[in-house]
Design an enzyme around this catalytic site. Structure first.
Site, PDB file in Angstrom:
ATOM      1  CB  SER A 167      -0.938   0.017   1.213  1.00  0.00           C
ATOM      2  OG  SER A 167      -1.903  -0.984   1.089  1.00  0.00           O
ATOM      3  CB  THR A 180      -3.488   4.307   2.307  1.00  0.00           C
ATOM      4  OG1 THR A 180      -3.182   2.948   1.947  1.00  0.00           O
ATOM      5  CG2 THR A 180      -4.347   4.923   1.233  1.00  0.00           C
ATOM      6  CG  HIS A 217      -3.364  -8.423   5.008  1.00  0.00           C
ATOM      7  ND1 HIS A 217      -2.410  -9.054   4.245  1.00  0.00           N
ATOM      8  CD2 HIS A 217      -3.287  -7.109   4.687  1.00  0.00           C
ATOM      9  CE1 HIS A 217      -1.781  -8.153   3.486  1.00  0.00           C
ATOM     10  NE2 HIS A 217      -2.301  -6.964   3.737  1.00  0.00           N
TER      11      HIS A 217
END
Lengths: 666, 666
Positions: free
Chosen positions: A222, A283, A445
């Site tokens: 990410s 992010t 995940h």
């Protein structure tokens, strides 16, 4: 999610350090002369960036060439047939020479044998330069008596005229088309194959696909993908707003100015950053941080407030809105930057500081606002709304005093307040908002598909409410709204599971007989199709077990625990047990370890299920990212720029084009 | 692929008959009164369809109501407030009453106990009716003294004016966005994260997503989804061009006129049907067959030639082009319809019959042409082009004389010839071509990802060549080109595998250490990035082991057997062994069985790999379909109809709209 998960979530990206063919000396540098930005790079005219040059001299290993790196290399820029030394071209002093060594493993056999390859390096870095004229450039590094590494650079010819006042960039972290399909199935009622309501994303007029691969690997994390989305430059796993060089320091890598920095520098408009993750996570971090190590959480939080302080860079004045989790980087202590109190630091710079949803809702829209609502990642939609007892006892209160953060806002509450603040403070200059549904990824995940899909539905609900708010504020037509992702997970649904039958079987192979495929998948039981008929009343559904009611076009499952559940899979897993039931006692932990690098089935997880051996290295505690292109939904000014199939960097260029951020001079 | 695979490929759809919650009495019929077409159905104005009514009386089981079905039910149509008996409304005789019984299992426990529920049925069928006026209708079945089942029907208000002369519908069977991403990775060279060439699909101006779920289950098979794409009506797994009723006969189910039938009936244009499957397989079959049992292969082939013969229906005069495999339904014998010789039957109706690529290339474009090139499914791209010895010894020659079909065309050769024939014969009336890359699906089923991606790349190459041919013929602007799929598989790529390291490890858990994720996925080795540099020469690559050369913008891997391969997974598998290497000796067979319903690892497959236990029922020999929305790529007239997110039936309505096929009177 309990604070101790913090390290594990990050581990997936940071610790997978020694497998297979990233046994390359340095990404984007197949020869001994390295140029960053590398060959095939595009730029926004006027975007700040650094240049890093490296000359490599391997001491040992298959590439050994004497181990003496050339200190006399030169670097030039060619434009329209005219070549100049780079220092001349950019009007900067010639950088001083740097030297260092680094090591790498040629492959897994070398790693197992403990035989690293040693490389000696000479290097220079040109700081904060920019290219202003659209067109093609050639950057040439000459070293070792005439060997050349050339890089083709392109400054795109983009608009300097602004076509949108505001941009909302929604990122569903890890969100794929497959997940959207599954979320639709469990939340929207269907009659004879016809959905009676739509996802908000399904209503967007323009659909695109973006490719998420890295600069130097085909799977991204990410950090890397956020860098591409925000800067227009592909980078390396774990890198935030920089290309990854081979030096020791994580703070000297060549930087790339982000959409937030450019927008604030050029327009003086407002920036909002919202995430359900700890706010130092990749992010949100990539909007202001510049480091190849996403794990520098304290420094990330400092960059939100103070920007880049070790080099001359964009004069960053902080976001108008910063909402998320990750209080451990704010209250003073071991995990905050230099042990400082960042609640105080933000307040000292005029921020209103809020720490729960009640305070958030009561907050004025006039002030810059910091909202930190939990330690680590924020609570999941499923726990905040259905299994609420899981909010208690987590010692995750944002003040760091070991209470429970039971009054957390959701993504919708944070985003709507962010819009109000941004619009109140920037009615003239406009604003840029990034809003991230972080735990789609985090729950994928850990193979907790129910929680992941709950987060996705919350994102869709947030998008819907945001569009309504923009419309209410009279600025919908002035706002480009994008909903996309940064990468995928290999998730899909292949059928249904009769959980009652599965539980009744004693043998692991017999339990698999509970799975129904094709016609035997049947219909979704999450929306209680048998309790309703016909097209009416689709906007309201009631969960009999929790009394949860959804009305006014808000779509979530009315029953998260039906007898017939989804037969879902991720495709890349640790060892685990599967019973395909919702995890009522909190986010799932499928595998655990007794020795550091040997994860096996967690004996407490899905106890009625059957064991499935993973395919991932046994050092992986959880699932990993995948290759797939991810969807882009666009509406508003410039929506037409986002149709079809393109690279993730084109999202940056599309937003910059629509905001008219290209500049042909400083 | 050896002929004995024929049964197994079909088995996945046909035999998964007794799991989980399709334990519903009859799809789309939750009450005792059943109306087909059911509630929430849309129609093309003037499209022929049958109506089937059923009244159910369960004898035993939880729904038992005495077991006496009402023989006096009535059925009416309401339009604009006016209600008429259906026979009056449609101007047909009142159908005769039919009676039958059927049985079903309420759940897996009932199945295990051998306790079926028995249902007695009264029924009527109205044959070949149509609705001509756009707008809403209510169909009402009254039974059991006033109980009503109502169905809302909508005749869409579509164009009667034709906007495209031709339509090419490419179907990548089972193709998902994830697979396209993986195919791009192995076939197109990338430099620093920038692809140097594009997939043809990536160049299409309009992108959409279509939802593939069934009428009565959320996972579809290819019969059901083809029915939706061709008729605009969702149906049931295994059903071709009909709704599935509960009667014993597979040939009396209520029919739905297909795009091919409507197009030929109204325009007298030409129809082409091309597939790499045995041509009686579901995706080609659904253009002309009408049966709820896709396994009626002989009857399917008869329908290609003769249309529907047991009822009055569209006057079908046969396709101009029929190309594919499945010779066993053409040469006379046990697997052809009524033992007849269909080569002769087609020839007797004026068809030129060809049985190999040489004859295909030499064939005139003036004649209707039947091309059948192998027994069962046709050879795969990878075997035809790289591992060519696998073509020998399969006893699959199309004459049925046990020779080998070594001179088979690929999808590109078949499709280009089909275009030539269709255009030559239908320059005035236009034409409709369906071209299917069938073995993307078939090779995904058997977890043979290399072969599946080879088929996908062949599809993309076919699309590219077809667009060039349309342009050469001067008809590109008159041709709507769609590339889509019928459903997905849960495929994705999560990293790379060092196959050399994997093979060197002795322990199954150690072998998993060969897998590299995130940064360690590295770059694709299939396009030999190390043998080339810079953006030049990307259109030509050479496979050193086979001498295979690709030029002129034809993109396939130059090396199918690199050291670092893709770490791919399907997410729903039988027990199998994984070594992540290409299967050089022919299509993969991951699992085998010693007792009929207990599939275990096939000891001959991927012998250097590690064992992974499946999650599917142990009766499944192979992977299964998935839920995900699939992409739609559109270019040409009406391309704008295919952007955004919609249902698979909307593909039919879009094509029909563009062809102007709506009719307000017979």
């Amino acid at each position: 999610m309990a604070p101790h998960f913090l390290g594990i979530v990050v581990a997936a990206a940071l610790l997978a350090s020694t497998n297979a063919q990233s046994f390359q000396r340095l990404g984007a540098c197949p020869t001994f002369g390295c140029v960053f930005p590398p060959d095939q790079t595009d730029f926004l005219a006027g975007q700040f960036f650094d240049i890093r040059l490296e000359v490599h001299a391997p001491v040992n290993g298959s590439e050994a060439n004497g181990g003496v790196p050339d200190p006399n290399f030169t670097f030039s820029i060619t434009k329209d047939g005219s070549t100049q030394r780079a220092s001349t071209y950019f009007g900067v002093a010639e950088p001083t020479l740097e030297r260092w060594n680094f090591t790498w493993y040629e492959d897994l056999f070398a790693r197992d044998a403990g035989s690293p390859s040693v490389v000696r390096v000479t290097s220079k870095a040109y700081r904060r330069v920019a290219l202003y004229e659209a067109g093609e450039y050639t950057a040439t590094l000459s070293y070792n008596n005439g060997t050349k590494t050339t890089a083709s650079w392109l400054v795109r010819d983009l608009a300097t005229v602004r076509r949108t006042k505001n941009v909302v960039l929604f990122i569903g972290d890890g969100m794929t088309t497959n997940m959207i399909t599954a979320a639709r199935l469990i939340a929207h009622k269907s009659v004879n194959g016809r959905y009676q309501s739509k996802m908000q994303m399904d209503k967007f007029p323009v659909l695109g696909h973006q490719m998420t691969h890295s600069l130097d690997s085909f799977i991204t994390d990410s950090a890397n993908s956020a860098t591409a989305l925000y800067t227009g430059h592909k980078s390396t796993v774990n890198a935030l707003g920089v290309y990854a060089d081979s030096s020791k320091s994580p703070f000297d890598d060549p930087k790339l100015e982000t959409i937030a920095e450019i927008f604030q520098r050029l327009t003086h408009g407002g920036v909002g950053i919202v995430s359900t993750a700890f706010i130092a996570d990749a992010t949100p971090a990539a909007l202001t941080a510049h480091t190849r190590d996403r794990g520098q959480y304290g420094a990330v939080v400092d960059s939100f407030l103070n920007g880049i302080t070790n080099y001359t860079w964009t004069n960053w004045t902080g976001p108008d809105v910063l909402f998320g989790g990750g209080a451990e980087q704010f209250f003073p202590g071991k995990t905050s930057f230099q042990g400082k109190d960042y609640y105080k630091a933000f307040a000292a710079k005029g921020y209103n500081v809020v720490q729960n949803n009640t305070a958030l809702q009561a907050a004025s829209s006039e002030s810059k606002t910091l909202g930190i609502f939990s330690v680590s990642n924020m609570a999941k939609w499923l726990d905040r709304n259905v299994y609420t007892k899981n909010l208690v006892g987590n010692k995750d209160a944002p003040d760091g005093k070991n209470g429970s953060a039971t009054d957390q806002p959701g993504l919708k509450e944070m985003t709507l307040k962010a819009i109000d603040i941004l619009q109140t403070r920037n009615a003239d200059n406009g604003w840029f908002l990034m809003s991230e549904a972080a735990s789609i990824d985090k729950q994928m995940h850990t193979l907790d598909y129910d929680r992941a899909l709950g987060e996705l539905l919350e994102l869709d609900d947030t998008v819907k409410a945001s569009i309504a708010r923009l419309d209410h504020l009279g600025i919908l037509k002035d706002t480009l709204v994008l909903v996309t992702a940064d990468h995928g997970h290999g998730f899909d649904v292949m059928g249904s599971v009769d959980t009652k039958y599965l539980e009744a079987q004693e043998d692991d192979r017999d339990k698999r007989g509970a799975i129904g495929v094709y016609r035997e998948s049947g219909l979704s039981q999450y929306t209680n199709p048998n309790s309703e008929s016909g097209p009416s009343s689709n906007a309201s559904s009631v969960n009999n077990s929790t009394g949860l009611t959804f009305t006014d076009g808000t779509y979530f499952p009315s029953n998260w625990d039906p007898r017939y559940t989804l037969f879902s899979a991720l495709g890349a897993d640790p060892d685990r047990r599967e019973n395909y039931q919702v995890h009522k006692n909190g986010p799932r932990k499928p595998a655990s370890n007794s020795t550091p690098d040997d994860y096996v089935v967690d004996y407490r997880d899905a106890v009625t299920g059957f064991v499935v051996n993973g395919t991932l290295p046994i050092s992986e505690a959880q699932g990993v990212h995948s290759l797939t292109d991810v969807p882009v939904f666009a509406q508003g000014p410039c929506q037409e720029l986002f149709g079809g199939v393109y690279n993730n960097i084109d999202i940056f260029f599309g937003m910059a084009d629509c905001l008219g951020l290209a500049r042909d001079k400083l």
